[in-house]
Design an enzyme around this catalytic site. Structure first.
Site, short mmCIF file in Angstrom:
data_model
loop_
_atom_site.label_atom_id
_atom_site.label_comp_id
_atom_site.label_asym_id
_atom_site.label_seq_id
_atom_site.Cartn_x
_atom_site.Cartn_y
_atom_site.Cartn_z
N ARG A 164 0.84 -1.19 0.00
CA ARG A 164 0.00 0.00 0.00
C ARG A 164 0.89 1.24 0.00
O ARG A 164 2.05 1.20 0.39
CB ARG A 164 -0.90 0.03 1.23
CG ARG A 164 -1.85 -1.15 1.35
CD ARG A 164 -2.67 -1.04 2.63
NE ARG A 164 -3.66 -2.11 2.77
CZ ARG A 164 -3.44 -3.26 3.40
NH1 ARG A 164 -2.25 -3.48 3.97
NH2 ARG A 164 -4.38 -4.18 3.47
N LYS A 188 -2.59 -2.36 7.85
CA LYS A 188 -3.75 -1.86 8.60
C LYS A 188 -3.81 -2.50 9.98
O LYS A 188 -3.44 -3.64 10.17
CB LYS A 188 -5.04 -2.16 7.82
CG LYS A 188 -5.17 -1.37 6.52
CD LYS A 188 -6.49 -1.66 5.84
CE LYS A 188 -6.66 -0.82 4.58
NZ LYS A 188 -7.94 -1.09 3.90
N HIS A 257 -2.53 2.74 -5.91
CA HIS A 257 -3.39 1.59 -5.67
C HIS A 257 -3.58 0.77 -6.95
O HIS A 257 -3.80 -0.44 -6.89
CB HIS A 257 -4.74 2.03 -5.11
CG HIS A 257 -5.36 1.02 -4.19
ND1 HIS A 257 -4.81 0.67 -2.97
CD2 HIS A 257 -6.47 0.25 -4.32
CE1 HIS A 257 -5.56 -0.24 -2.38
NE2 HIS A 257 -6.56 -0.52 -3.18
N ARG A 260 -0.97 -1.69 -6.99
CA ARG A 260 -1.30 -2.80 -6.09
C ARG A 260 -2.25 -3.77 -6.80
O ARG A 260 -2.08 -4.99 -6.72
CB ARG A 260 -1.94 -2.24 -4.82
CG ARG A 260 -2.30 -3.26 -3.75
CD ARG A 260 -2.63 -2.51 -2.46
NE ARG A 260 -3.40 -3.28 -1.51
CZ ARG A 260 -2.88 -4.12 -0.61
NH1 ARG A 260 -1.58 -4.32 -0.57
NH2 ARG A 260 -3.65 -4.76 0.25
N HIS A 283 -4.55 -8.91 3.13
CA HIS A 283 -6.01 -8.90 3.28
C HIS A 283 -6.42 -9.83 4.42
O HIS A 283 -5.93 -10.96 4.51
CB HIS A 283 -6.69 -9.39 2.00
CG HIS A 283 -6.64 -8.39 0.89
ND1 HIS A 283 -6.81 -8.73 -0.43
CD2 HIS A 283 -6.43 -7.05 0.90
CE1 HIS A 283 -6.73 -7.65 -1.18
NE2 HIS A 283 -6.49 -6.62 -0.40
N TYR A 292 -10.00 -9.98 -7.64
CA TYR A 292 -9.00 -10.07 -8.71
C TYR A 292 -9.22 -11.28 -9.59
O TYR A 292 -8.73 -11.32 -10.72
CB TYR A 292 -7.59 -10.07 -8.10
CG TYR A 292 -7.28 -8.81 -7.36
CD1 TYR A 292 -7.08 -7.61 -8.02
CD2 TYR A 292 -7.23 -8.81 -5.97
CE1 TYR A 292 -6.82 -6.44 -7.33
CE2 TYR A 292 -6.97 -7.63 -5.26
CZ TYR A 292 -6.78 -6.47 -5.95
OH TYR A 292 -6.53 -5.31 -5.27
#
Length: 311
Positions: A164, A188, A257, A260, A283, A292
């Protein structure tokens, strides 16, 4: 009967049923909603009232059931409203009934079991392999320029690791292990993960650090700095990515992004397992990574159309 409520001089017609008026007053005086939001709620409730009285003038807020709400949703979809628009209006009605039920103004909530239409998931944009190869070709850059080398290394790091933007700008030298060829990033909720990378990125980082340390006096331990030695922030990196992606592609969005997305799509297109890509991206849920697979399926369809003799 109807009554006019005034918001900044504009008339907003709402049903005079006491429950509706109390709901609007509650939002205005107790929840401090803006006049624009109050107007939106009022108009949404008015539209719903128009719908159900048109199909049966004996209906009111207390006698409506879930089928009436679903019919209203279908009518909006038939008129070409997007799922997001329908869900926004449904949210106003849902909020009204929660309030009315809590206040004892109605005995049932007809919206409780009603699900709004699913929003269409937009396929993430990504840069094609050949465009990335062209962009990262060292002949496209002045390899004696600190700025050029820095920007190319940033692009390559995004493309090879899928980090990220916030993770990249937080990188310090000690978070890059050139011996094991891996990055330690903090994602995160402060979750750390290790991301491997290849020889090309290793060589690029070594070359970049060499130029950086000979031309720049760093003010902290940041891996990526500007010519004054300050850590590159998100806006600075975003600007560099947009500028350089514009050299090779016409995507509407050319943000970090997108790189990414490009990393994830490239990995899956070349045989990586979904769970492996999930871990690399950081994730929490596999469903987040599954978007994806839609992108790779679209590519498969294109290949099928070109390769199959009956197409």
């Amino acid at each position: 009967m109807t009554e006019k409520l005034y918001f900044r001089g504009e008339n907003v017609i709402v049903n005079t049923v006491n429950a509706v008026r109390r709901f609007i007053d509650y939002l205005k005086y107790e929840r401090n909603y803006s006049e624009k939001t109050l107007q939106g709620y009022s108009l949404d409730l008015e539209e719903f009232q128009k719908y159900y009285t048109a199909i049966d003038e004996t209906l009111d807020w207390k006698t409506i059931d879930g089928d009436v709400v679903r019919g209203w949703m279908e009518s909006m979809m038939d008129r070409g409203n997007s799922a997001a628009s329908v869900n926004r209006r449904l949210s106003a009605v849902r909020s009204f009934y929660r309030f009315a039920l809590a206040e004892g103004l109605v005995e049932k909530d007809p919206v409780r079991m009603v699900k709004g239409p699913q929003k269409e998931k937009r396929l993430p944009g990504f840069v094609r392999d050949d465009d990335m190869q062209a962009l990262l070709d060292s002949r496209m850059w002045n390899m004696e320029s600190f700025n050029d080398v820095c920007e190319r290394t940033i692009l390559l790091l995004f493309y090879e690791t899928g980090v990220r933007l916030s993770e990249l700008v937080s990188l310090n030298d000690n978070m890059v292990n050139l011996e094991t060829m891996s990055l330690k990033v903090t994602g995160k909720r402060n979750k750390q993960r290790i991301i491997p990378f290849g020889e090309e990125l290793k060589d690029a980082i070594i070359y970049y650090i060499g130029i950086r340390d000979s031309e720049v006096t760093r003010l902290d331990d940041a891996l990526f700095v500007d010519i004054k030695g300050k850590r590159l922030d998100g806006a600075a990196v975003r600007y560099r990515v947009v500028k350089n992606l514009s050299r090779v592609c016409t995507l509407k969005k050319k943000t970090p992004h997108v790189l990414r997305h490009t990393f994830a799509t490239t990995m899956l297109n070349h045989g990586a397992g979904l769970e492996s890509v999930q871990k690399l991206l950081g994730h929490e849920s596999l469903s987040t990574t599954e978007i994806y697979t839609h992108t790779t399926f679209e590519k498969l369809k294109e290949i099928y159309k070109v390769a199959h003799p009956r197409q």
